[in-house]
Design an enzyme around this catalytic site. Structure first.
Site, PDB file in Angstrom:
ATOM      1  N   ALA A 148       6.349   1.232   4.906  1.00 54.59           N
ATOM      2  CA  ALA A 148       7.018   1.007   3.619  1.00 54.59           C
ATOM      3  C   ALA A 148       6.552  -0.265   2.924  1.00 54.59           C
ATOM      4  O   ALA A 148       6.879  -0.497   1.772  1.00 54.59           O
ATOM      5  CB  ALA A 148       8.533   0.959   3.814  1.00 54.59           C
ATOM      6  N   GLY A 149       5.778  -1.081   3.627  1.00 56.04           N
ATOM      7  CA  GLY A 149       5.294  -2.335   3.044  1.00 56.04           C
ATOM      8  C   GLY A 149       4.116  -2.106   2.112  1.00 56.04           C
ATOM      9  O   GLY A 149       3.666  -0.972   1.908  1.00 56.04           O
ATOM     10  N   GLY A 150       3.609  -3.203   1.553  1.00 57.85           N
ATOM     11  CA  GLY A 150       2.504  -3.113   0.599  1.00 57.85           C
ATOM     12  C   GLY A 150       1.258  -2.495   1.195  1.00 57.85           C
ATOM     13  O   GLY A 150       0.645  -1.594   0.603  1.00 57.85           O
TER      14      GLY A 150
ATOM     15  N   GLY B 171       5.209   0.373   9.891  1.00 59.88           N
ATOM     16  CA  GLY B 171       5.293  -0.586   8.793  1.00 59.88           C
ATOM     17  C   GLY B 171       4.814   0.091   7.519  1.00 59.88           C
ATOM     18  O   GLY B 171       4.161  -0.499   6.665  1.00 59.88           O
TER      19      GLY B 171
ATOM     20  N   HIS C 123     -10.524 -12.903  12.752  1.00 60.85           N
ATOM     21  CA  HIS C 123     -10.025 -12.392  11.466  1.00 60.85           C
ATOM     22  C   HIS C 123      -9.175 -13.429  10.737  1.00 60.85           C
ATOM     23  O   HIS C 123      -8.165 -13.112  10.143  1.00 60.85           O
ATOM     24  CB  HIS C 123      -9.232 -11.101  11.703  1.00 60.85           C
ATOM     25  CG  HIS C 123      -8.772 -10.419  10.442  1.00 60.85           C
ATOM     26  ND1 HIS C 123      -9.633 -10.074   9.430  1.00 60.85           N
ATOM     27  CD2 HIS C 123      -7.534 -10.034  10.023  1.00 60.85           C
ATOM     28  CE1 HIS C 123      -8.948  -9.488   8.453  1.00 60.85           C
ATOM     29  NE2 HIS C 123      -7.673  -9.465   8.787  1.00 60.85           N
TER      30      HIS C 123
ATOM     31  N   MET D  53      -6.558  -4.303   1.774  1.00 55.76           N
ATOM     32  CA  MET D  53      -6.315  -4.113   3.207  1.00 55.76           C
ATOM     33  C   MET D  53      -5.986  -2.659   3.503  1.00 55.76           C
ATOM     34  O   MET D  53      -6.420  -2.112   4.522  1.00 55.76           O
ATOM     35  CB  MET D  53      -5.177  -5.029   3.676  1.00 55.76           C
ATOM     36  CG  MET D  53      -4.914  -4.985   5.186  1.00 55.76           C
ATOM     37  SD  MET D  53      -6.302  -5.534   6.211  1.00 55.76           S
ATOM     38  CE  MET D  53      -6.662  -4.028   7.114  1.00 55.76           C
TER      39      MET D  53
ATOM     40  N   ASN E 295       5.627 -12.694  13.323  1.00 59.14           N
ATOM     41  CA  ASN E 295       5.043 -11.380  13.582  1.00 59.14           C
ATOM     42  C   ASN E 295       4.805 -11.069  15.053  1.00 59.14           C
ATOM     43  O   ASN E 295       4.713  -9.903  15.429  1.00 59.14           O
ATOM     44  CB  ASN E 295       3.746 -11.230  12.783  1.00 59.14           C
ATOM     45  CG  ASN E 295       4.020 -11.061  11.296  1.00 59.14           C
ATOM     46  OD1 ASN E 295       5.147 -10.771  10.900  1.00 59.14           O
ATOM     47  ND2 ASN E 295       3.009 -11.242  10.465  1.00 59.14           N
TER      48      ASN E 295
END
Length: 311
Positions: free
Chosen positions: A9-11, A7, A177, A227, A94
């Protein structure tokens, strides 16, 4: 040392990958995987940063290439939160993504240390555990839910409130969390004392900090940068453990089940992941009640992950 980011390429993935490119030990490999077609470009972009960390990008059809030989796998893949959503709303989207990626890890690098960032962590970590159990390769010491964001937020907020040097502030955070399952142990912060009013205000601020970011970004994203920083910090703890250093950090792991099957708590890290689960110490009356009040929610979140795999 090979670290795979699934993952990438995500933020969160891009922020995390940038930090790892600049922080991993010389000679490391950084493997970036994403279904988004931009991921080879992210790898090229990072490769222009002059550090001795080799970067490679892998697209949708080459999960095996990304994972083969990985010592550590970090998973920020998935859909981020949008305004009005809580972490639980993300589960249906998800859960399926996490299952597929976990199956890839089982096939390509079953002995890797796996750090799950994809929310809701309370439920996605049990999914990964069930995938490994199904394959007969589960080792609880190698699976982590990354809850470091709760720790770094607590450190930042406490330092701000008390006017302390943030580098000296350590705040234990246990539980889960999301929402009330996040339990900062403010009674254990050295060098600071808190009034009942401060505890009553600071605890929910830490618990709802993700929402603070989602609302501040006004639909334009979630807590990607903080994050990414938190995940990089936790990854470096895993790296140090693999290198034989004595490291203690907080993570959401399967322990002795005293509180719940999975629980964020202090762990000693070593060459095989968790070498020891440490006690989290004495709780104040406020913290004890908060823990008792949230355990049912945490257990329900965990069961949701287990049930997803059973169906």
């Amino acid at each position: 040392m090979k670290v795979a980011v699934l993952g990438a390429a995500g933020g969160i993935g891009q922020a995390l990958s940038l930090l790892l490119k600049t922080q991993l030990p010389a000679g490391s490999e950084l493997s970036l995987y994403d279904v988004a077609p931009v991921v080879p470009g992210v790898a090229v972009d990072l490769s222009h940063i002059p550090t001795d960390v080799k970067v490679a990008g892998f697209g949708r059809d080459d999960l095996n290439g990304a994972l083969t030989g990985a010592d550590i796998v970090l998973i920020p893949a998935g859909m981020p939160r949008k305004p009005g959503m809580d972490r639980a709303d993300l589960f249906n989207v998800n859960a399926g993504i996490i299952k597929v990626l976990a199956e890839g890890i089982v096939a390509s690098c079953p002995k890797a240390l796996v750090g799950v960032i994809t929310n809701p962590v309370n439920g996605t970590v049990p999914i990964v555990a069930e995938v490994f159990k199904k394959a007969g390769t589960y080792d609880a010491a190698r699976l982590f839910g990354v809850t470091t964001l709760d720790v770094i937020r607590s450190e930042a907020f406490v330092a701000e409130l008390k006017g302390l040097d943030v580098a000296t502030v350590k705040v234990p955070v246990i539980g889960g969390h999301s929402g009330t399952t996040i339990l900062p142990l403010l009674s254990q912060v050295e060098g600071a004392t808190f009034s009942d009013e401060e505890v009553a205000a600071l605890t929910p601020r830490i618990q709802n900090a993700g929402t603070e970011v989602v609302e501040a970004k006004a639909g334009g994203g979630s807590a990607t940068l903080s994050m990414g920083a938190a995940a990089a910090r936790f990854c470096m703890s895993l790296v140090k453990g693999l290198q034989g250093e004595d490291v203690v950090d907080y993570a959401y792991v399967e322990g002795n089940g005293a509180d719940a099957q999975f629980f964020a708590q202090p762990v000693r890290l070593g060459v095989n992941g968790v070498s020891e689960i440490l006690p989290y110490g004495e709780l104040s009356a406020f913290e004890q009640k908060a823990k008792e009040d949230m355990l049912a929610t945490l257990k329900k979140d965990i069961q949701e992950g287990v049930d997803f795999m059973a169906s």
